[in-house]
Design a protein around this motif. Sequence first.
Motif, PDB file in Angstrom:
ATOM      1  N   GLY A 425       1.122  -1.065   0.268  1.00  0.00           N
ATOM      2  CA  GLY A 425       0.192  -0.025   0.049  1.00  0.00           C
ATOM      3  C   GLY A 425       1.017   0.882  -0.162  1.00  0.00           C
ATOM      4  O   GLY A 425       0.171   2.279  -0.163  1.00  0.00           O
ATOM      5  N   GLU A 426       2.143   0.866   0.238  1.00  0.00           N
ATOM      6  CA  GLU A 426       3.166   1.948   0.485  1.00  0.00           C
ATOM      7  C   GLU A 426       3.960   2.128  -1.033  1.00  0.00           C
ATOM      8  O   GLU A 426       3.596   3.523  -2.205  1.00  0.00           O
ATOM      9  N   LEU A 427       4.124   1.254  -0.901  1.00  0.00           N
ATOM     10  CA  LEU A 427       4.790   1.190  -2.189  1.00  0.00           C
ATOM     11  C   LEU A 427       3.929   1.232  -3.770  1.00  0.00           C
ATOM     12  O   LEU A 427       4.950   2.277  -4.849  1.00  0.00           O
ATOM     13  N   ILE A 428       2.460   2.036  -3.858  1.00  0.00           N
ATOM     14  CA  ILE A 428       2.296   1.873  -5.047  1.00  0.00           C
ATOM     15  C   ILE A 428       1.983   3.470  -5.317  1.00  0.00           C
ATOM     16  O   ILE A 428       2.349   3.662  -6.138  1.00  0.00           O
ATOM     17  N   GLY A 429       2.534   3.854  -4.519  1.00  0.00           N
ATOM     18  CA  GLY A 429       2.880   5.216  -4.400  1.00  0.00           C
ATOM     19  C   GLY A 429       3.345   5.665  -5.801  1.00  0.00           C
ATOM     20  O   GLY A 429       3.260   6.850  -6.251  1.00  0.00           O
ATOM     21  N   GLU A 430       4.396   5.160  -5.236  1.00  0.00           N
ATOM     22  CA  GLU A 430       5.389   5.584  -6.155  1.00  0.00           C
ATOM     23  C   GLU A 430       4.827   5.243  -8.004  1.00  0.00           C
ATOM     24  O   GLU A 430       5.408   5.801  -8.998  1.00  0.00           O
ATOM     25  N   ALA A 431       4.322   4.126  -8.389  1.00  0.00           N
ATOM     26  CA  ALA A 431       3.774   3.487  -9.732  1.00  0.00           C
ATOM     27  C   ALA A 431       2.363   4.475  -9.713  1.00  0.00           C
ATOM     28  O   ALA A 431       2.222   5.101 -11.119  1.00  0.00           O
ATOM     29  N   VAL A 432       1.713   5.297  -8.716  1.00  0.00           N
ATOM     30  CA  VAL A 432       0.524   5.777  -8.956  1.00  0.00           C
ATOM     31  C   VAL A 432       1.475   7.761  -9.796  1.00  0.00           C
ATOM     32  O   VAL A 432       0.654   7.812 -10.542  1.00  0.00           O
ATOM     33  N   LEU A 433       2.350   8.010  -8.840  1.00  0.00           N
ATOM     34  CA  LEU A 433       2.695   9.193  -9.152  1.00  0.00           C
ATOM     35  C   LEU A 433       3.099   8.709 -10.694  1.00  0.00           C
ATOM     36  O   LEU A 433       3.357   9.383 -11.635  1.00  0.00           O
ATOM     37  N   ALA A 434       4.169   7.267 -10.588  1.00  0.00           N
ATOM     38  CA  ALA A 434       5.282   7.862 -12.356  1.00  0.00           C
ATOM     39  C   ALA A 434       3.582   7.431 -13.309  1.00  0.00           C
ATOM     40  O   ALA A 434       3.825   8.489 -14.477  1.00  0.00           O
ATOM     41  N   MET A 435       2.503   6.775 -13.352  1.00  0.00           N
ATOM     42  CA  MET A 435       1.424   6.367 -13.906  1.00  0.00           C
ATOM     43  C   MET A 435       1.164   8.270 -14.017  1.00  0.00           C
ATOM     44  O   MET A 435       0.690   8.440 -14.845  1.00  0.00           O
ATOM     45  N   GLU A 436       0.727   9.283 -13.295  1.00  0.00           N
ATOM     46  CA  GLU A 436       0.471  10.456 -13.183  1.00  0.00           C
ATOM     47  C   GLU A 436       1.351  10.775 -13.768  1.00  0.00           C
ATOM     48  O   GLU A 436      -0.055  12.202 -14.964  1.00  0.00           O
TER      49      GLU A 436
END
Length: 475
Positions: A425-436
């Motif tokens: 749940g914390e690691l996904i933040g990097e992926a969200v930012l990357a995709m944004e």
Amino acid sequence: MSKQYDVVVIGAGPAGYVAAIRAAQHGLKTACIDEWKNKDGKNAFGGTCLNAGCIPSKALLESSELYHRAHHEFAKHGIKAGNIELDLGALQKRRAGIVRQLTNGIAGLFKANKVDGLVGHGKLLADRKVEFTPVDGKAEVIEAENVIVATGSTPIELPFAKFDHEKIVDSWDALEFDEVPKRLGIIGAGVIGLELGSVWRRLGAEVTIIEAMHDFLFMADREIASVAGKDFKKQGLDIRLGAKLTKATAGKNGVKVEYEDKGIPESLEVDKLVVAVGRRPFTDGLFAEDSGIQLDERGFIVVDDECRTRVKNVFAIGDCVRGPMLAHKGSEEGVMAADLIAGEIAEMNYDVIPSVIYTAPEIAWVGKTEAEVKESGREYKTGSFPFAASGRAKAMEQTTGLVKVVAAVDDDEILGVHIVGPMAGELIGEAVLAMEFSASTEDIQRTIHAHPSLSEAVHEAALAADKKALNYPNK
Ligand code: FAD
Ligand code: NAI
């Protein structure tokens, strides 16, 4: 003369309270009406999320996970903990304390931002008038330039398994058990079923989950669901797929659960049964007949991409409108609605909303699953990295799971990231930012990640998409 506001928000859950604060930050005169009452009879802001959802469930997940690890993991670390005992009263007191602190915090934020927090029922009349009935008070009509409806959702009740809130219970009741049930039945292996099933299993209950779908976690990437499903089985969660509840009857000694398992009638006796088969939008007593608001066939308020209803200057946000029923989705819609009211340009990126299931291992994803990308016909590549090869995960004694990246072949854009494992749940933040930012796998490949950290698994999965993984053999 009736009270007048620039913005009246109905509902102070994560969608409504955030909308109200943002509106007030724009200098708009704002009120937020909420009627939530807790089981102790006290009103509180924060809606489902703070009082009966996200926050109390995560408090219980944390406590129960620590209890479980103390029993099953401490010895591996060389820690002799002696006689570990559960004090459920203290555990529940901590949960209630966290909820109280955070809900009081919203009242404080309202004050600091000059939002009038009004405790009672709101009803939308025609012409953006709102009837406000205070708790123990007389109804008055408030006039608003703009209205934001954020009334949330409520558990779906099955006609053949009606809640008695004692033995056949909803998720809120199941967060506040004062005893660990010996045999706990759960209908629905969705997000609530898995999170609450994990809590009570770790605290000692025998947990059986009845799930109508044949595929486990059908909304998740298949590889991720498969790893998670196997681990939950090892933990003792008895998940019966393709099994549909037909009847639940509460008796003196518990609940008789009747269901069809792949068409064959079966039954089960449990002490408590949690029915967690989804939630429905909550709009009871909300609209006057001439309010002009339109509901769809499932009861959701009809809105466009900007959360505008068909009535001018009336918005609706959060669980009561289409889209995933997630707190962060509602909050961002609240920010968008308030910004639009203030005359700013604002939009939501509905394609990049993270989902997290706070089990152990955690499950998190953003974007499309591999199957969805395949279905779209776009040529794609994938890269994975297992936590078993991560130094940090080994040190944490949490090596189950993997990170998987799905990306386009033509321009290398990241289309989805799927994680099962520690702190997903914390690691996904990097992926969200990357995709944004429409990042490519190369962008993540060239980003320096701290060592040793779990985030290196995201880095390695991005490298693996181009067969460049450094710490695991490339496939
Ligand atoms: P709500 O939070 O439901 O708030 C609506 C508010 O409006 C309530 O206070 C209600 O009393 C009030 N209201 C309704 N009608 C009126 C009226 N006419 N007048 C006055 N007030 C009214 N989501 C996540 O993102 N992460 C999680 O970890 C998570 N965990 C969850 C765990 C559980 C057990 C449950 C049940 C849900 C969980 N959710 C989670 C979902 C999350 O709680 C919801 O998506 C979120 O609360 C929706 O926010 P909302 O503001 O739209 O509605
Ligand atoms: P859900 O939609 O996640 O799962 C419900 C499950 O019940 C589905 O798998 C469905 O197939 C099954 N089901 C339906 N009818 C059935 C029947 N008759 N017999 C057997 N199985 C049946 O809904 P849930 O778990 O109730 O959660 C509601 C919402 O709350 C979710 O949509 C989620 O968005 C939100 N939530 C989010 C959390 C998070 O973000 N971590 C945690 C908890 C809830």
